[in-house]
Design a protein around this motif. Structure first.
Motif, PDB file in Angstrom:
ATOM      1  N   ARG A  38      38.398  21.215  34.420  1.00 19.93           N
ATOM      2  CA  ARG A  38      39.379  22.632  34.202  1.00 19.93           C
ATOM      3  C   ARG A  38      39.480  23.376  33.462  1.00 19.93           C
ATOM      4  O   ARG A  38      39.297  22.536  32.233  1.00 19.93           O
ATOM      5  N   ASP A  39      39.956  24.655  33.935  1.00 19.82           N
ATOM      6  CA  ASP A  39      40.747  25.533  32.232  1.00 19.82           C
ATOM      7  C   ASP A  39      41.418  25.033  31.668  1.00 19.82           C
ATOM      8  O   ASP A  39      42.105  24.283  32.188  1.00 19.82           O
ATOM      9  N   THR A  40      41.649  25.100  30.044  1.00 15.66           N
ATOM     10  CA  THR A  40      42.830  24.859  29.514  1.00 15.66           C
ATOM     11  C   THR A  40      43.811  25.763  28.851  1.00 15.66           C
ATOM     12  O   THR A  40      44.507  26.253  27.826  1.00 15.66           O
ATOM     13  N   SER A  41      42.768  26.864  29.389  1.00 17.30           N
ATOM     14  CA  SER A  41      43.612  28.838  29.363  1.00 17.30           C
ATOM     15  C   SER A  41      45.395  28.127  29.622  1.00 17.30           C
ATOM     16  O   SER A  41      45.916  27.801  30.435  1.00 17.30           O
ATOM     17  N   SER A  71      46.917  32.672  33.069  1.00 15.74           N
ATOM     18  CA  SER A  71      46.291  32.935  34.644  1.00 15.74           C
ATOM     19  C   SER A  71      45.363  33.389  34.690  1.00 15.74           C
ATOM     20  O   SER A  71      45.656  34.306  34.028  1.00 15.74           O
ATOM     21  N   TYR A  72      44.600  33.241  35.712  1.00 14.93           N
ATOM     22  CA  TYR A  72      43.391  34.382  35.784  1.00 14.93           C
ATOM     23  C   TYR A  72      43.236  35.261  37.006  1.00 14.93           C
ATOM     24  O   TYR A  72      42.687  35.999  36.907  1.00 14.93           O
ATOM     25  N   HIS A 131      43.894  28.787  37.835  1.00 15.27           N
ATOM     26  CA  HIS A 131      42.816  28.151  37.422  1.00 15.27           C
ATOM     27  C   HIS A 131      42.048  27.715  38.285  1.00 15.27           C
ATOM     28  O   HIS A 131      42.081  27.252  38.753  1.00 15.27           O
TER      29      HIS A 131
END
Length: 146
Positions: free
Chosen positions: A101-104, A107-108, A86
């Motif tokens: 911070r992303d909230t996805s 994961s990337y 993340h």
């Protein structure tokens, strides 16, 4: 604009890109591929005042890594990293500490290309877009020294 691709098998870096200053959107001339996890590019300090914009693209299979760190005067800094797949952005400017911070749920570190766009809207407000979707916005907290 920076374009990152990481492969842990090769111990070199191929520098095949350059930054071309333009109006929006930034123009990518070539790419940079990091072939070792201990490799980085040194760039001049960001000149961030009340507005700043950083854009880069990356793809990786690694779960964690540093995209950039930029130190400034008086312990000010900006950094972007991948933590457990993340995106995490930390900025310290004067007494303000900004953390995005992303909230996805995903994961990337999926070995697909992703775009990261950090916008400073005002002196104390930031927006993080990942793959053209708003991932996080924030206002700062005061930094207290212990």
């Amino acid at each position: 604009m920076f374009l990152f691709s990481v492969s842990e098998d090769l111990p070199k870096v191929h520098m095949t890109s350059k930054y071309q200053k333009q109006e929006k959107p930034p123009s990518l001339v070539h790419t940079v591929t990091f072939l070792s996890k201990n490799t980085f590019i040194g760039l001049p300090p960001l000149k961030a005042y009340s507005r700043m914009e950083v854009y880069y693209r990356f793809k990786t299979k690694h779960t964690s890594g540093l995209f950039f760190y930029n130190g400034g005067k008086h312990n000010d800094f900006a950094l972007a990293e991948l933590i457990n797949g993340h995106i995490l952005i930390n900025i310290r400017s004067g007494t303000h500490v900004i953390r995005l911070r992303d909230t996805s749920k995903n994961s990337y570190n999926d070995n697909y290309w992703h775009s990261v766009h950090l916008l400073q809207i005002s002196a104390t407000m930031f927006c993080l877009l990942i793959d053209d979707q708003v991932a996080s916005t924030t206002t700062p907290t005061k930094h207290t020294q212990h």
